[in-house]
Write a protein that holds these residues in place. Structure first.
Motif, PDB file in Angstrom:
ATOM      1  N   UNK A   5      49.253  82.612  34.011  1.00 13.60           N
ATOM      2  CA  UNK A   5      48.635  81.386  34.059  1.00 13.60           C
ATOM      3  C   UNK A   5      47.395  81.232  32.991  1.00 13.60           C
ATOM      4  N   UNK A   6      46.767  82.398  33.020  1.00 16.10           N
ATOM      5  CA  UNK A   6      45.858  82.512  32.285  1.00 16.10           C
ATOM      6  C   UNK A   6      45.758  82.411  30.795  1.00 16.10           C
ATOM      7  N   UNK A   7      47.085  82.897  30.361  1.00 12.65           N
ATOM      8  CA  UNK A   7      47.439  83.016  28.848  1.00 12.65           C
ATOM      9  C   UNK A   7      47.037  81.722  28.163  1.00 12.65           C
ATOM     10  N   UNK A   8      47.761  80.624  28.809  1.00 14.67           N
ATOM     11  CA  UNK A   8      47.373  79.221  28.113  1.00 14.67           C
ATOM     12  C   UNK A   8      46.749  78.513  29.302  1.00 14.67           C
ATOM     13  N   UNK A   9      45.390  78.370  29.255  1.00 18.53           N
ATOM     14  CA  UNK A   9      44.502  78.034  30.495  1.00 18.53           C
ATOM     15  C   UNK A   9      44.737  76.699  30.580  1.00 18.53           C
ATOM     16  N   UNK A  10      44.915  75.757  29.633  1.00 12.76           N
ATOM     17  CA  UNK A  10      44.971  74.220  29.632  1.00 12.76           C
ATOM     18  C   UNK A  10      46.110  73.708  28.957  1.00 12.76           C
ATOM     19  N   UNK A  11      47.366  73.894  29.580  1.00 15.25           N
ATOM     20  CA  UNK A  11      48.653  73.680  29.109  1.00 15.25           C
ATOM     21  C   UNK A  11      48.798  72.110  28.753  1.00 15.25           C
ATOM     22  N   UNK A  12      49.582  72.092  27.700  1.00 11.51           N
ATOM     23  CA  UNK A  12      49.996  70.689  27.259  1.00 11.51           C
ATOM     24  C   UNK A  12      51.199  70.122  28.018  1.00 11.51           C
ATOM     25  N   UNK A  13      52.124  71.192  28.278  1.00  9.24           N
ATOM     26  CA  UNK A  13      53.469  70.934  28.790  1.00  9.24           C
ATOM     27  C   UNK A  13      53.769  72.345  29.761  1.00  9.24           C
ATOM     28  N   UNK A  14      54.138  72.103  31.113  1.00 20.11           N
ATOM     29  CA  UNK A  14      54.609  73.207  31.735  1.00 20.11           C
ATOM     30  C   UNK A  14      55.947  72.805  32.565  1.00 20.11           C
ATOM     31  N   UNK A  56      53.234  80.585  27.045  1.00 18.86           N
ATOM     32  CA  UNK A  56      53.177  81.740  27.947  1.00 18.86           C
ATOM     33  C   UNK A  56      54.602  81.643  28.569  1.00 18.86           C
ATOM     34  N   UNK A  57      55.005  82.916  29.094  1.00 24.54           N
ATOM     35  CA  UNK A  57      56.569  82.795  29.610  1.00 24.54           C
ATOM     36  C   UNK A  57      56.462  83.909  30.634  1.00 24.54           C
ATOM     37  N   UNK A  58      56.752  83.350  31.783  1.00 25.89           N
ATOM     38  CA  UNK A  58      56.631  84.123  33.036  1.00 25.89           C
ATOM     39  C   UNK A  58      58.102  84.387  33.751  1.00 25.89           C
ATOM     40  N   UNK A  59      58.527  85.786  34.054  1.00 26.10           N
ATOM     41  CA  UNK A  59      59.592  86.154  34.764  1.00 26.10           C
ATOM     42  C   UNK A  59      59.052  86.558  35.969  1.00 26.10           C
ATOM     43  N   UNK A  60      59.460  86.249  37.236  1.00 29.94           N
ATOM     44  CA  UNK A  60      59.053  86.639  38.337  1.00 29.94           C
ATOM     45  C   UNK A  60      60.230  86.782  39.565  1.00 29.94           C
ATOM     46  N   UNK A  61      60.302  88.077  40.010  1.00 31.92           N
ATOM     47  CA  UNK A  61      61.300  88.130  40.959  1.00 31.92           C
ATOM     48  C   UNK A  61      60.766  88.174  42.330  1.00 31.92           C
ATOM     49  N   UNK A  62      61.099  87.318  43.335  1.00 32.03           N
ATOM     50  CA  UNK A  62      60.403  87.201  44.681  1.00 32.03           C
ATOM     51  C   UNK A  62      61.485  87.713  45.610  1.00 32.03           C
ATOM     52  N   UNK A 115      57.112  78.291  31.858  1.00 34.97           N
ATOM     53  CA  UNK A 115      56.743  78.337  30.702  1.00 34.97           C
ATOM     54  C   UNK A 115      55.517  76.983  30.427  1.00 34.97           C
ATOM     55  N   UNK A 116      54.509  77.644  29.979  1.00 39.39           N
ATOM     56  CA  UNK A 116      53.238  77.137  29.745  1.00 39.39           C
ATOM     57  C   UNK A 116      52.924  76.815  28.276  1.00 39.39           C
ATOM     58  N   UNK A 117      52.987  75.720  27.779  1.00 36.14           N
ATOM     59  CA  UNK A 117      52.939  75.437  26.139  1.00 36.14           C
ATOM     60  C   UNK A 117      51.477  75.070  25.751  1.00 36.14           C
ATOM     61  N   UNK A 118      50.807  75.587  24.875  1.00 36.92           N
ATOM     62  CA  UNK A 118      49.586  74.953  24.329  1.00 36.92           C
ATOM     63  C   UNK A 118      49.638  74.135  23.733  1.00 36.92           C
ATOM     64  N   UNK A 119      48.803  73.020  23.785  1.00 40.29           N
ATOM     65  CA  UNK A 119      48.680  71.781  22.987  1.00 40.29           C
ATOM     66  C   UNK A 119      48.805  71.886  21.428  1.00 40.29           C
ATOM     67  N   UNK A 120      49.729  71.274  20.677  1.00 43.07           N
ATOM     68  CA  UNK A 120      49.268  71.292  19.281  1.00 43.07           C
ATOM     69  C   UNK A 120      47.974  70.915  19.055  1.00 43.07           C
ATOM     70  N   UNK A 121      47.418  71.544  17.783  1.00 40.06           N
ATOM     71  CA  UNK A 121      46.172  71.253  17.464  1.00 40.06           C
ATOM     72  C   UNK A 121      46.043  69.858  16.819  1.00 40.06           C
TER      73      UNK A 121
END
Length: 203
Positions: A20-29, A127-133, A146-152
């Motif tokens: 989650x810290x990779x794109x701290x303020x995501x535009x779309x999740x 950022x893209x996470x795969x988590x096996x629980x 998936x956490x997408x950064x905001x277009x500039x």
């Protein structure tokens, strides 16, 4: 803006997860999840080889048949395939590459790098996470985020926002194929080991 599908609840959306810290303020999740009929230890090796030029995207058998076996989509674990290494750059299906930002047991985080395109919020487009629980000794849950950064550029943000639901449809279908294909593969692996049809259940 957050979206969900599959086995995802409100508590899931509120969780802070690896990457989650990779794109701290995501535009779309986008959060997705599916229960798989295999323990986490058996699902994890499949995720270590997923990707373009590697194990593929694990298309279900009917789709592989329809497409004549293409694109590449392994149905077994390849012991010769090296696992993703921290900092490695892997091919993506889009115009850029995926950098391995975290790889720990049952946790894999990628960051998207697109050459010659402006980046924001730490330098990654998403950022893209795969988590096996683990759920129990027979089932586990695969969770993706998936956490997408905001277009500039503001004009780009304005133009893209109403198109997000449409643009998300191919991504949704792709993940449904991934979940279905993984279910097939872990069931086949269990049958090969002689564990019987009782592994073929879902929760």
């Amino acid at each position: 803006m957050a979206r969900r599908s599959g086995d995802v609840g409100d508590a899931d959306l509120a969780r802070t997860l690896p990457g989650d810290s990779v794109v701290q303020v995501p535009w779309h999740v986008v959060d997705r999840a599916a229960v798989l009929p295999a323990p986490a230890a058996e699902v994890w090796p499949w995720l270590l080889q997923v990707g373009k030029g590697r194990g593929g995207w694990y298309a279900p058998r009917w789709l592989q048949t329809l497409l004549g076996g293409h694109p590449r989509s392994l149905r077994t674990i390849d012991p010769q395939m090296p696992p993703p290494r921290l900092g490695a750059m892997l091919a993506d299906w889009g115009p850029g590459s995926l950098e391995v930002l975290q790889v720990e047991e049952n946790q894999l985080v990628y960051g998207s790098v697109i050459p010659d395109r402006p980046r924001s919020d730490g330098g990654y487009h998403f950022s893209w996470l795969f988590l096996v629980e683990p759920l129990d000794d027979r089932t586990s849950r695969l969770y993706t985020r998936l956490r997408f950064a905001e277009p500039q550029r503001r004009a780009v943000r304005t133009a893209l926002r109403p198109l997000v639901p449409i643009a998300a449809l191919p991504d949704y279908i792709t993940f449904e194929w991934l979940f279905a294909g993984l279910r097939e593969r872990v069931r086949e692996a269990a049958a090969t080991r002689g564990l019987g049809p009782d592994m073929d259940r879902e929760t």
